[in-house]
Motif scaffolding. Structure first.
Motif, mmCIF file in Angstrom:
data_model
loop_
_atom_site.group_PDB
_atom_site.id
_atom_site.type_symbol
_atom_site.label_atom_id
_atom_site.label_comp_id
_atom_site.label_asym_id
_atom_site.label_seq_id
_atom_site.Cartn_x
_atom_site.Cartn_y
_atom_site.Cartn_z
ATOM 1 N N ALA A 273 0.819 -1.215 0.000
ATOM 2 C CA ALA A 273 0.000 0.000 0.000
ATOM 3 C C ALA A 273 0.852 1.263 0.000
ATOM 4 O O ALA A 273 0.314 2.378 0.084
ATOM 5 C CB ALA A 273 -0.927 -0.002 1.211
ATOM 6 N N GLY A 274 2.146 1.106 -0.065
ATOM 7 C CA GLY A 274 3.025 2.263 -0.069
ATOM 8 C C GLY A 274 3.292 2.847 1.300
ATOM 9 O O GLY A 274 3.797 3.973 1.413
ATOM 10 N N LYS A 275 2.986 2.080 2.351
ATOM 11 C CA LYS A 275 3.209 2.543 3.719
ATOM 12 C C LYS A 275 4.455 1.878 4.313
ATOM 13 O O LYS A 275 4.778 0.744 3.959
ATOM 14 C CB LYS A 275 1.989 2.228 4.586
ATOM 15 C CG LYS A 275 0.718 2.946 4.142
ATOM 16 C CD LYS A 275 -0.442 2.597 5.061
ATOM 17 C CE LYS A 275 -1.713 3.341 4.624
ATOM 18 N NZ LYS A 275 -2.861 3.021 5.514
ATOM 19 N N PRO A 276 5.146 2.570 5.236
ATOM 20 C CA PRO A 276 6.335 1.971 5.849
ATOM 21 C C PRO A 276 5.985 0.687 6.605
ATOM 22 O O PRO A 276 4.996 0.644 7.349
ATOM 23 C CB PRO A 276 6.824 3.065 6.812
ATOM 24 C CG PRO A 276 6.258 4.338 6.272
ATOM 25 C CD PRO A 276 4.933 3.966 5.677
ATOM 26 N N GLY B 85 8.861 -7.236 10.174
ATOM 27 C CA GLY B 85 8.328 -6.395 9.100
ATOM 28 C C GLY B 85 8.862 -6.732 7.723
ATOM 29 O O GLY B 85 8.364 -6.213 6.717
ATOM 30 N N LEU B 86 9.853 -7.615 7.645
ATOM 31 C CA LEU B 86 10.540 -7.838 6.374
ATOM 32 C C LEU B 86 9.671 -8.533 5.332
ATOM 33 O O LEU B 86 9.821 -8.303 4.129
ATOM 34 C CB LEU B 86 11.818 -8.649 6.610
ATOM 35 C CG LEU B 86 12.881 -7.993 7.499
ATOM 36 C CD1 LEU B 86 14.073 -8.929 7.657
ATOM 37 C CD2 LEU B 86 13.310 -6.655 6.940
ATOM 38 N N LYS B 87 8.752 -9.393 5.769
ATOM 39 C CA LYS B 87 7.904 -10.111 4.807
ATOM 40 C C LYS B 87 7.026 -9.156 4.005
ATOM 41 O O LYS B 87 6.625 -9.474 2.887
ATOM 42 C CB LYS B 87 7.003 -11.112 5.540
ATOM 43 C CG LYS B 87 7.710 -12.332 6.064
ATOM 44 C CD LYS B 87 6.715 -13.416 6.465
ATOM 45 C CE LYS B 87 5.722 -12.921 7.511
ATOM 46 N NZ LYS B 87 4.789 -14.017 7.926
ATOM 47 N N ALA B 88 6.720 -8.006 4.584
ATOM 48 C CA ALA B 88 5.780 -7.082 3.948
ATOM 49 C C ALA B 88 6.451 -6.117 2.978
ATOM 50 O O ALA B 88 5.757 -5.368 2.277
ATOM 51 C CB ALA B 88 5.034 -6.286 5.023
ATOM 52 N N VAL B 89 7.767 -6.116 2.905
ATOM 53 C CA VAL B 89 8.463 -5.145 2.045
ATOM 54 C C VAL B 89 8.165 -5.444 0.567
ATOM 55 O O VAL B 89 8.324 -6.570 0.103
ATOM 56 C CB VAL B 89 9.989 -5.191 2.285
ATOM 57 C CG1 VAL B 89 10.706 -4.263 1.297
ATOM 58 C CG2 VAL B 89 10.323 -4.790 3.712
ATOM 59 N N ARG B 90 7.715 -4.412 -0.138
ATOM 60 C CA ARG B 90 7.498 -4.528 -1.581
ATOM 61 C C ARG B 90 8.341 -3.530 -2.359
ATOM 62 O O ARG B 90 8.697 -3.773 -3.501
ATOM 63 C CB ARG B 90 6.005 -4.316 -1.910
ATOM 64 C CG ARG B 90 5.105 -5.442 -1.429
ATOM 65 C CD ARG B 90 5.435 -6.753 -2.116
ATOM 66 N NE ARG B 90 4.669 -7.876 -1.585
ATOM 67 C CZ ARG B 90 5.057 -8.635 -0.579
ATOM 68 N NH1 ARG B 90 6.221 -8.393 0.029
ATOM 69 N NH2 ARG B 90 4.331 -9.641 -0.160
ATOM 70 N N GLU B 91 8.630 -2.409 -1.755
ATOM 71 C CA GLU B 91 9.423 -1.395 -2.440
ATOM 72 C C GLU B 91 10.499 -0.857 -1.503
ATOM 73 O O GLU B 91 10.250 -0.637 -0.318
ATOM 74 C CB GLU B 91 8.525 -0.242 -2.907
ATOM 75 C CG GLU B 91 9.248 0.787 -3.757
ATOM 76 C CD GLU B 91 8.327 1.889 -4.275
ATOM 77 O OE1 GLU B 91 8.825 2.783 -4.973
ATOM 78 O OE2 GLU B 91 7.123 1.855 -3.948
#
Length: 376
Positions: free
Chosen positions: A159-162, A169-175
């Motif tokens: 969603a473009g959120k930190p 939190g690493l699994k959620a990193v997309r960018e």
């Protein structure tokens, strides 16, 4: 005759500087015609700042308030500043180390390297030509993303959120978004392991349990680090997954390469180069090195190993002083050691510690006699 004293710390009893000073004084008294130089050493782990500050006439810069291993923990920390060579020395354990947490606080899904990033940023304000970053003793498995955040990097979800800090939190990193205008000097990350970032020998599997991870946490951390490796390849064009040493300090080895363009270097090699050990040995007859225990690990990337490498180039004879000598004479002689003496009696460590300097000085006097005999 010239003798260089290049000891590591005697863990739990004497710093490298104190040990070198004691041995240098005794050798100077017993061999008054000799030139004795002291070059305190370290292997890139605990005590590296103090050893380099002592060897290079630097100073310790105290930082009263940085982020600790958890985002809501504050701590005091410090970094080393070597003005002559314009080198800053940052030990990640000062802000992100396991000893800063109680056992109940240890959770690598939550712990962060953010405070180490704050130290790097403060060190960078000194305009160094190089930063030495030591990667030992961490409480984290965040792939160095916390430190990168402190320097302006962004790690965003779909969603473009930190994403949240910590390994969780690493699994959620997309960018991954680099900062604008970040201008770090050359960074050497001091690392003595060859573990990759992911897999059965990676950061999560090998080091996660040491930092408080349950088996379930290890699985989640592995998924997160694997995703981070994929995102670094897609977003930054950097392949860090199987890089030797990438798994050091909960993946900070990988993060240092990806986010700071760091080189992963052997700790004792970086320390030796920074303090100019080879130059000290160029015209030396003897070098005295050692640590608390002289065993097989001493010959695998520790200070003794680094000193032996440097001494071989100049033909300098090597003597070892160590609390305990656990290698057979045949072994240490085959590695290039000419003399090896124990400094401690065969007593429990708690009885030895208060008298550690006394015992070391006694051994130094004995060593002086042996060195003189060898030279005659």
């Amino acid at each position: 005759m010239k003798i260089v004293v290049a000891l590591d710390s005697f863990k739990g009893s004497l710093s490298a500087d104190a040990a070198c000073a004691a041995v240098s004084e005794e050798l100077g008294r017993c061999l008054p015609s000799a030139v004795v130089e002291k070059v305190p050493m370290a292997d890139g782990g605990e005590g590296t700042i103090e050893a380099l500050v002592a060897s290079c006439h630097g100073r310790v810069a105290c930082v009263p308030d940085v982020t600790g291993p958890l985002p809501d923990v504050r701590c005091q920390a410090s970094f080393g500043w070597l003005a002559e060579s314009r080198v800053a020395v940052v030990e990640m354990a000062r802000a992100s180390g396991l000893p800063l947490l109680s056992e109940s606080q240890r959770n690598p899904l939550l712990t962060t390297t953010f405070g180490t990033g704050e130290l790097i940023a403060l060190a960078a304000e000194m305009k160094p030509e190089r930063i030495l970053l030591t990667l030992g003793g961490s409480a984290t498995v965040d792939g160095g993303t916390g430190a990168a955040r402190a320097l302006g990097w962004q790690f965003l979800d779909a969603a473009g959120k930190p994403v949240r800090q910590g390994g969780g939190g690493l699994k959620a990193v997309r960018e991954i978004v680099p900062p604008v205008g970040l201008n770090l000097p050359e960074v050497d990350a001091l690392c003595d392991v060859t573990n990759p970032l992911c897999g059965p020998n990676g950061a999560a599997a090998v080091y996660g349990p040491q930092k408080g991870a349950t088996p379930e946490m290890v699985v989640e951390l592995e998924e997160g680090l694997s995703n981070l490796a994929e995102r670094c390849l897609v977003c930054l064009g950097k392949d860090i997954r199987d890089l030797p040493g990438a798994g050091a300090a909960g993946g900070f080895g990988a993060g240092a390469v990806a986010f700071f363009n760091a080189r992963l270097v052997r700790g004792v090699t970086a320390v030796s180069e920074t303090c100019g050990l080879e130059a000290h040995l160029a015209d030396a007859d003897w070098v005295v090195t050692g640590e608390g225990k002289f065993d097989c690990q001493s010959l695998q990337g520790k200070v003794v190993c680094g000193v032996l490498d440097a001494a071989a180039k100049s033909g300098t004879k090597v003597a070892v002083l160590a609390g305990r000598i656990e290698l057979p004479e045949k072994t240490w002689r085959s590695e290039g050691v000419s003399l090896a003496l124990p400094t401690s009696p065969d007593l429990p460590f708690e009885q030895i510690r208060p008298q550690a300097e006394v015992y070391l000085r006694q051994a130094a006097r004995e060593l002086a006699g042996l060195v003189l005999s060898c030279e005659l």
